[in-house]
Write a protein that holds these residues in place. Sequence first.
Motif, PDB file in Angstrom:
ATOM      1  N   THR A  74       0.726  -1.198   0.072  1.00 45.35           N
ATOM      2  CA  THR A  74      -0.004   0.192  -0.086  1.00 45.35           C
ATOM      3  C   THR A  74       1.000   1.439   0.262  1.00 45.35           C
ATOM      4  O   THR A  74       1.870   1.380   0.624  1.00 45.35           O
ATOM      5  CB  THR A  74      -1.004  -0.026   1.221  1.00 45.35           C
ATOM      6  OG1 THR A  74      -1.874  -1.118   1.234  1.00 45.35           O
ATOM      7  CG2 THR A  74      -1.712   1.174   1.189  1.00 45.35           C
ATOM      8  N   ILE A  75       0.461   2.288  -0.698  1.00 46.78           N
ATOM      9  CA  ILE A  75       1.129   3.560  -0.773  1.00 46.78           C
ATOM     10  C   ILE A  75       0.244   4.467  -0.147  1.00 46.78           C
ATOM     11  O   ILE A  75      -0.963   4.627  -0.330  1.00 46.78           O
ATOM     12  CB  ILE A  75       1.430   3.997  -2.294  1.00 46.78           C
ATOM     13  CG1 ILE A  75       2.517   3.173  -3.070  1.00 46.78           C
ATOM     14  CG2 ILE A  75       1.997   5.381  -2.235  1.00 46.78           C
ATOM     15  CD1 ILE A  75       2.530   3.575  -4.569  1.00 46.78           C
ATOM     16  N   LYS A  76       0.622   5.040   0.920  1.00 47.52           N
ATOM     17  CA  LYS A  76       0.057   6.080   1.756  1.00 47.52           C
ATOM     18  C   LYS A  76       0.619   7.535   1.838  1.00 47.52           C
ATOM     19  O   LYS A  76       1.955   7.432   1.772  1.00 47.52           O
ATOM     20  CB  LYS A  76      -0.283   5.403   3.081  1.00 47.52           C
ATOM     21  CG  LYS A  76      -1.079   4.386   3.331  1.00 47.52           C
ATOM     22  CD  LYS A  76      -1.215   4.077   4.771  1.00 47.52           C
ATOM     23  CE  LYS A  76      -1.770   2.728   4.913  1.00 47.52           C
ATOM     24  NZ  LYS A  76      -2.011   2.108   6.350  1.00 47.52           N
ATOM     25  N   PRO A  81      -0.208  14.601  -1.362  1.00 46.83           N
ATOM     26  CA  PRO A  81      -0.533  13.280  -1.790  1.00 46.83           C
ATOM     27  C   PRO A  81      -0.623  12.787  -3.082  1.00 46.83           C
ATOM     28  O   PRO A  81       0.075  11.713  -3.636  1.00 46.83           O
ATOM     29  CB  PRO A  81      -2.063  12.867  -1.333  1.00 46.83           C
ATOM     30  CG  PRO A  81      -2.587  14.236  -1.281  1.00 46.83           C
ATOM     31  CD  PRO A  81      -1.638  15.284  -0.933  1.00 46.83           C
ATOM     32  N   TYR A  82      -0.776  13.657  -4.165  1.00 44.95           N
ATOM     33  CA  TYR A  82      -0.596  13.471  -5.451  1.00 44.95           C
ATOM     34  C   TYR A  82       0.760  13.056  -6.056  1.00 44.95           C
ATOM     35  O   TYR A  82       1.238  12.310  -6.794  1.00 44.95           O
ATOM     36  CB  TYR A  82      -1.101  14.601  -6.348  1.00 44.95           C
ATOM     37  CG  TYR A  82      -2.957  14.706  -6.079  1.00 44.95           C
ATOM     38  CD1 TYR A  82      -3.571  13.944  -6.778  1.00 44.95           C
ATOM     39  CD2 TYR A  82      -3.261  15.642  -5.053  1.00 44.95           C
ATOM     40  CE1 TYR A  82      -5.068  13.914  -6.555  1.00 44.95           C
ATOM     41  CE2 TYR A  82      -4.535  15.604  -4.770  1.00 44.95           C
ATOM     42  CZ  TYR A  82      -5.326  14.871  -5.677  1.00 44.95           C
ATOM     43  OH  TYR A  82      -6.852  14.929  -5.269  1.00 44.95           O
ATOM     44  N   VAL A  85       2.332   9.925  -4.162  1.00 41.59           N
ATOM     45  CA  VAL A  85       1.845   8.572  -4.741  1.00 41.59           C
ATOM     46  C   VAL A  85       2.562   8.411  -6.113  1.00 41.59           C
ATOM     47  O   VAL A  85       2.987   7.334  -6.478  1.00 41.59           O
ATOM     48  CB  VAL A  85       0.265   8.692  -4.882  1.00 41.59           C
ATOM     49  CG1 VAL A  85      -0.095   7.522  -5.593  1.00 41.59           C
ATOM     50  CG2 VAL A  85      -0.404   8.802  -3.671  1.00 41.59           C
ATOM     51  N   LYS A  86       2.609   9.554  -6.727  1.00 34.94           N
ATOM     52  CA  LYS A  86       3.327   9.372  -8.124  1.00 34.94           C
ATOM     53  C   LYS A  86       4.716   8.806  -7.952  1.00 34.94           C
ATOM     54  O   LYS A  86       5.297   7.884  -8.655  1.00 34.94           O
ATOM     55  CB  LYS A  86       2.795  10.703  -8.881  1.00 34.94           C
ATOM     56  CG  LYS A  86       3.973  10.584 -10.019  1.00 34.94           C
ATOM     57  CD  LYS A  86       4.080  11.932 -11.018  1.00 34.94           C
ATOM     58  CE  LYS A  86       4.954  11.997 -12.034  1.00 34.94           C
ATOM     59  NZ  LYS A  86       5.010  13.175 -12.738  1.00 34.94           N
ATOM     60  N   GLU A  88       6.228   7.378  -5.430  1.00 34.79           N
ATOM     61  CA  GLU A  88       6.107   6.328  -4.572  1.00 34.79           C
ATOM     62  C   GLU A  88       5.909   4.894  -5.584  1.00 34.79           C
ATOM     63  O   GLU A  88       6.563   3.818  -5.816  1.00 34.79           O
ATOM     64  CB  GLU A  88       5.153   6.083  -3.445  1.00 34.79           C
ATOM     65  CG  GLU A  88       5.852   6.655  -2.240  1.00 34.79           C
ATOM     66  CD  GLU A  88       7.201   6.310  -1.668  1.00 34.79           C
ATOM     67  OE1 GLU A  88       7.408   5.082  -1.569  1.00 34.79           O
ATOM     68  OE2 GLU A  88       8.193   7.258  -1.607  1.00 34.79           O
ATOM     69  N   TRP A  89       4.735   5.086  -6.587  1.00 36.78           N
ATOM     70  CA  TRP A  89       4.420   4.411  -7.589  1.00 36.78           C
ATOM     71  C   TRP A  89       5.680   3.955  -8.437  1.00 36.78           C
ATOM     72  O   TRP A  89       5.960   2.864  -9.026  1.00 36.78           O
ATOM     73  CB  TRP A  89       3.318   4.788  -8.213  1.00 36.78           C
ATOM     74  CG  TRP A  89       2.632   3.703  -9.170  1.00 36.78           C
ATOM     75  CD1 TRP A  89       2.510   3.837 -10.328  1.00 36.78           C
ATOM     76  CD2 TRP A  89       2.290   2.499  -8.908  1.00 36.78           C
ATOM     77  NE1 TRP A  89       2.238   2.865 -11.221  1.00 36.78           N
ATOM     78  CE2 TRP A  89       1.866   1.837 -10.250  1.00 36.78           C
ATOM     79  CE3 TRP A  89       1.789   1.618  -7.935  1.00 36.78           C
ATOM     80  CZ2 TRP A  89       1.182   0.524 -10.437  1.00 36.78           C
ATOM     81  CZ3 TRP A  89       1.663   0.404  -8.061  1.00 36.78           C
ATOM     82  CH2 TRP A  89       0.883  -0.121  -9.287  1.00 36.78           C
ATOM     83  N   SER A 133      -4.240   9.754   1.345  1.00 34.45           N
ATOM     84  CA  SER A 133      -4.792   9.043   0.248  1.00 34.45           C
ATOM     85  C   SER A 133      -4.083   7.443   0.309  1.00 34.45           C
ATOM     86  O   SER A 133      -2.793   7.372   1.051  1.00 34.45           O
ATOM     87  CB  SER A 133      -4.054   9.664  -1.070  1.00 34.45           C
ATOM     88  OG  SER A 133      -2.496   9.622  -0.868  1.00 34.45           O
ATOM     89  N   GLN A 134      -4.758   6.571  -0.039  1.00 32.62           N
ATOM     90  CA  GLN A 134      -4.149   5.149   0.158  1.00 32.62           C
ATOM     91  C   GLN A 134      -4.311   4.468  -1.166  1.00 32.62           C
ATOM     92  O   GLN A 134      -5.652   4.442  -1.903  1.00 32.62           O
ATOM     93  CB  GLN A 134      -4.799   4.575   1.281  1.00 32.62           C
ATOM     94  CG  GLN A 134      -4.803   5.134   2.570  1.00 32.62           C
ATOM     95  CD  GLN A 134      -5.176   4.401   3.604  1.00 32.62           C
ATOM     96  OE1 GLN A 134      -5.113   3.052   3.648  1.00 32.62           O
ATOM     97  NE2 GLN A 134      -5.970   4.924   4.661  1.00 32.62           N
ATOM     98  N   PHE A 135      -3.512   3.643  -1.697  1.00 30.86           N
ATOM     99  CA  PHE A 135      -3.609   2.833  -2.841  1.00 30.86           C
ATOM    100  C   PHE A 135      -2.994   1.656  -2.681  1.00 30.86           C
ATOM    101  O   PHE A 135      -1.649   1.556  -2.294  1.00 30.86           O
ATOM    102  CB  PHE A 135      -2.753   3.735  -4.141  1.00 30.86           C
ATOM    103  CG  PHE A 135      -3.700   4.973  -4.678  1.00 30.86           C
ATOM    104  CD1 PHE A 135      -4.605   4.763  -5.825  1.00 30.86           C
ATOM    105  CD2 PHE A 135      -3.429   6.036  -4.100  1.00 30.86           C
ATOM    106  CE1 PHE A 135      -5.452   5.780  -6.215  1.00 30.86           C
ATOM    107  CE2 PHE A 135      -4.333   6.987  -4.762  1.00 30.86           C
ATOM    108  CZ  PHE A 135      -5.090   7.014  -5.609  1.00 30.86           C
TER     109      PHE A 135
END
Length: 461
Positions: A74-76, A81-82, A85-86, A88-89, A133-135
């Motif tokens: 999970t990316i938190k 956040p935008y 997340v970008k 980290e992904w 945010s969580q993905f």
Amino acid sequence: MIETKGIKIEGVLQTALEQIQNNKTPTLVSITEKINKVDILSFFHKGKKLAKERSFWSNADQNVCFVGIGNAYTIKAEKNPYNIVKKEWSKLMERTILDNKYTYANTGPIAIGGFPFDEEKETCELWDGFEGSQFRIPEYMLTVDEHGCFLTINIWLDQQSDIENLAAILYDESSQLLDSAFIESENNQIVFEHEVNPHEWKNLVREVTNYIETYPVEKIVLARELQVELRNPCNITDVLHQLLTNQPNSYVFAWETDVACFIGASPERLVHVKDNQILSTCLAGTAPRGETSEEDIRIGQALLNDEKNREEHQIVVNMIRDSLQSCARNVDIPDVPIIYPLQNLQHLFTPVRAEIRFGCTLLEVVKKLHPTPALSGFPQKESLNFLRKHEKLERGWYGAPIGWFDSNFNGEFAVAIRSGLIKREKASLFAGCGIVKDSNPDMEYEETKIKFTPMLEALGG
């Protein structure tokens, strides 16, 4: 994959482990295989029996569906956040080991999750578990699209991983999920409904209309909460079944933690990106459906000609056009809206098409577009400031971007409206509407009651 009896899984993991031991860097391993047709709701339901968190996404055409079981990674991000997340992904994908011979956008590692409505607000008790945010990259992701059915297994490996034991577990669990045996279905039933401070909400509508008369604000979107209680702990699978059946032109989503599930059927696409092509949606202006086809057409035509609704819709169109300028080119927007019919409501609808600029990704577009005037108001900064000071509801993920993206940032986000947060036998449902200078509190209140209908019906109300 099932026919291989785990041999393929173990072989891929062993090869990955050798690479990890050489690099001394833990990583994600992702294995994708095409499989026979699987019932999506059976797959989802069996995830609960494995005691794993579940995720679900179906687009408005119901021709792309993802069902996620478990959580491989999970990316938190609670701040910025935008961008986080970008980054980290992108870092994760650089060191992910892929076994996927398919080139389709919907296969391989998929991140599914959401952003908060307002990243500056702290999470309250209601939204515990949905901070920032969580993905999630599910352990098991079922993809169903025009190319068929695919199962992706994602697993986090380090130098100490026991490959033989891991392969046995992955094979056993995937076998259980893919077993197409009939699943039992327990229908939900609402036994109690509670409107949260309706008189206070109507007074806030009046306050907004007065505020608009005095300050340079054209529109503020107010949301409210309806609390319901079920006879038994909620059967989330049945809720999904009802939403998929009764809301065929909507994005159906669910994102589950160990204590709650955020679920809904949203008619509003925020943005879709595939092969650098952008598709967004302007959806604002609302009317009920008619009892007959003649009445339905008459109501729709009245909506098209209604000055208040057309003004509200044009605000969204203008904002999306302006927001896309920095991250898109060749923006194409029709001059007039059309009617977008749903089960209980109809909306004014304008599609927006464009090409993404070099160096931008889906996440930059999401950041630029959220929140649209349909969710916060216009201008954005002034309307958000008003909501932070005066709206009592903690929106959390309600009205926020929820969706998915793949390793190349192809993906899609909807606006998480017509939704609810379910905790065992209790649920909080959310609905909102745009307030302009001529808004009538009673009429706006009735509009939100209609917007609660999809979730109420899905919960057995």
